[in-house]
Design an enzyme around this catalytic site. Structure first.
Site, mmCIF file in Angstrom:
data_model
loop_
_atom_site.group_PDB
_atom_site.id
_atom_site.type_symbol
_atom_site.label_atom_id
_atom_site.label_comp_id
_atom_site.label_asym_id
_atom_site.label_seq_id
_atom_site.Cartn_x
_atom_site.Cartn_y
_atom_site.Cartn_z
ATOM 1 N N ASP A 47 0.848 -1.199 0.000
ATOM 2 C CA ASP A 47 0.000 0.000 0.000
ATOM 3 C C ASP A 47 0.882 1.247 0.000
ATOM 4 O OD1 ASP A 47 -3.010 0.840 0.531
ATOM 5 O OD2 ASP A 47 -1.730 2.186 1.700
ATOM 6 N N ILE A 48 0.547 2.217 -0.895
ATOM 7 C CA ILE A 48 1.335 3.454 -0.965
ATOM 8 C C ILE A 48 1.008 4.325 0.252
ATOM 9 C CG2 ILE A 48 1.806 5.502 -2.337
ATOM 10 C CD1 ILE A 48 0.952 3.950 -4.818
ATOM 11 N N GLU A 53 -4.845 2.464 -4.155
ATOM 12 C CA GLU A 53 -3.389 2.557 -4.115
ATOM 13 C C GLU A 53 -2.762 1.304 -3.536
ATOM 14 O OE1 GLU A 53 -4.876 4.571 -0.259
ATOM 15 O OE2 GLU A 53 -5.539 4.332 -2.335
#
Length: 425
Positions: free
Chosen positions: A291-292, A334
């Site tokens: 996950d960003i 994301e």
């Protein structure tokens, strides 16, 4: 001397017409070998009978007669004479077929050829006069019958019905004139009517007219074949386009439009298949959920266009950090997931660390020229010989990813059934 000159001129004329008939026969044979149309093959057979009969009628088969076979030339002459009406019926029946004459008349064209074996058997049994006279009657009947059939045609074809009617009426009139002329002793003494009718009228003129009919029909068949080939090519092209579109739609249905990675559904399908294989053969498998970090803030600060660039850049970096056999997909806004096959333990953790480091070092330029750098939090879950499904493994990796978030982000957490922190490199 005058008689010799006349005989010489007659020989030249006969040779000319016989040669012309031979050329017409060769054209028919050549056309049949190219087109393989039954009507052309029957015309070649018909023209062969006329050509050989013309040679026999002019006396060129006489040298075949010997003391042992004194009647050979007569037998060949009679056979060819009988074959003329037979081949004519077969050929004209094939000509009439596309015009769809009444079935009853077509049945007559089917039955009339059976007179050939009957008359031939009569000749072989010694009833020569009966066979020759019978064949002459058959020729007259078929000439009239062809005219009747020509005026009963129910469908247009090539050539036009009207032209075909004129053609068969003309043949009947010409033959009728010769039949009447043969009844005149005075004309018969002046002109060799049999040779003229066989060589000039039936063999060459009528044969040439038949050839013109076949040529026009062959051109039509060629055009139809060309059109059919174009239609087939168009159908094939349309099929290829449809297959390509179907393939494209299938790819699009399985692919994330922005990153060109597998979408969530496709990733789950592929990962479930690989997980089943690993369980069956007791092979290691590791799942990463990536996950960003602070992606919403990136969008709010630099805009969604920059956010899209970040997503593309991160997906590219992750893809290059994995092997071709590993499965990678975008499973959320994301959020990414990667199934690392044939890998577990420290090796899987090293892969996750390498991805984390590489993403942190990769930056993109915003539309304003600013360098935008992001990091990722990664959760890692392993199969460890268990029999579980992909949803369970995803949930465990997701829990580890949230553990990495809570621990300060930009790091890797491992979940081995219970979330435990691994030391950052």
């Amino acid at each position: 001397a005058e008689a010799d000159r006349l005989d010489h001129k007659r020989d030249l004329v006969e040779v000319f017409f016989v040669t012309s008939m031979m050329l017409l026969l060769l054209w028919a044979v050549h056309s049949f070998l190219l087109a393989r149309q039954p009507v052309v093959g029957l015309f070649a057979l018909h023209q062969a009978a006329y050509t050989l009969f013309g040679i026999a009628a002019t006396g060129y088969l006489a040298p075949l007669t010997t003391t042992r076979t004194p009647y050979l030339a007569d037998w060949l002459n009679a056979f060819l004479y009988l074959a003329i009406s037979f081949t004519s019926l077969l050929f004209c029946r094939q000509i009439f077929k596309p015009y769809r004459p009444p079935p009853l008349l077509m049945r007559g064209l089917t039955l009339l050829p059976f007179t050939f074996p009957i008359l031939l058997a009569a000749y072989v049994l010694g009833y020569n006069a009966f066979a020759i006279t019978g064949n002459a009657i058959v020729i007259r009947i078929t000439s009239i019958y062809f005219v009747v059939v020509a005026f009963s045609l129910r469908k247009e074809s090539t050539p036009k019905r009207r032209l075909l009617q004129i053609f068969f009426v003309s043949i009947f009139i010409i033959n009728a004139v010769f039949w009447l002329a043969k009844g005149s002793d005075w004309i018969a003494t002046k002109v060799n009517l049999t040779a003229v009718q066989t060589l000039v009228i039936d063999g060459l003129v009528i044969g040439a007219l038949f050839a013109m009919i076949l040529h026009s029909r062959a051109r039509l068949a060629l055009r139809e074949a060309h059109v059919a080939a174009l239609d087939l090519a168009m159908v094939q092209k349309r099929f290829e386009i449809e297959q390509e579109l179907k393939k494209q739609y299938k790819v699009e249905a399985h692919t994330d439009y922005l990153t060109e990675l597998c979408n969530r559904r496709r990733f789950v399908d592929l990962a479930e298949r690989e997980l089943t294989r690993a369980i069956r053969f007791q092979r290691p498998v590791a799942l990463l959920v990536i996950d960003i970090d602070h992606f919403k803030a990136t969008n709010d600060t630099w805009g969604h266009s920059t956010g899209d660039l970040v997503l593309k850049r991160v997906s590219s970096v992750i893809r290059h950090g994995l092997r071709d056999e590993d499965i990678l997909g975008r499973i959320g806004g994301e959020e990414f997931a990667a199934l690392i096959v044939e890998t577990g333990g420290d090796e899987a953790f090293e892969v996750a660390q390498r991805v984390c480091t590489t993403v942190a070092d990769a930056c993109v330029s915003s539309q304003g020229g600013d360098q935008v750098c992001v990091s990722v939090s990664i959760g890692l879950a392993e199969l460890n010989g268990r029999s579980i499904d992909i949803d369970t493994l995803l949930r465990e990796a997701d829990e580890a990813m949230y553990g990495a978030k809570r621990a300060g982000r930009n790091r890797v957490f491992v979940n081995k059934g219970v979330a435990t922190e691994q030391p950052r490199w």
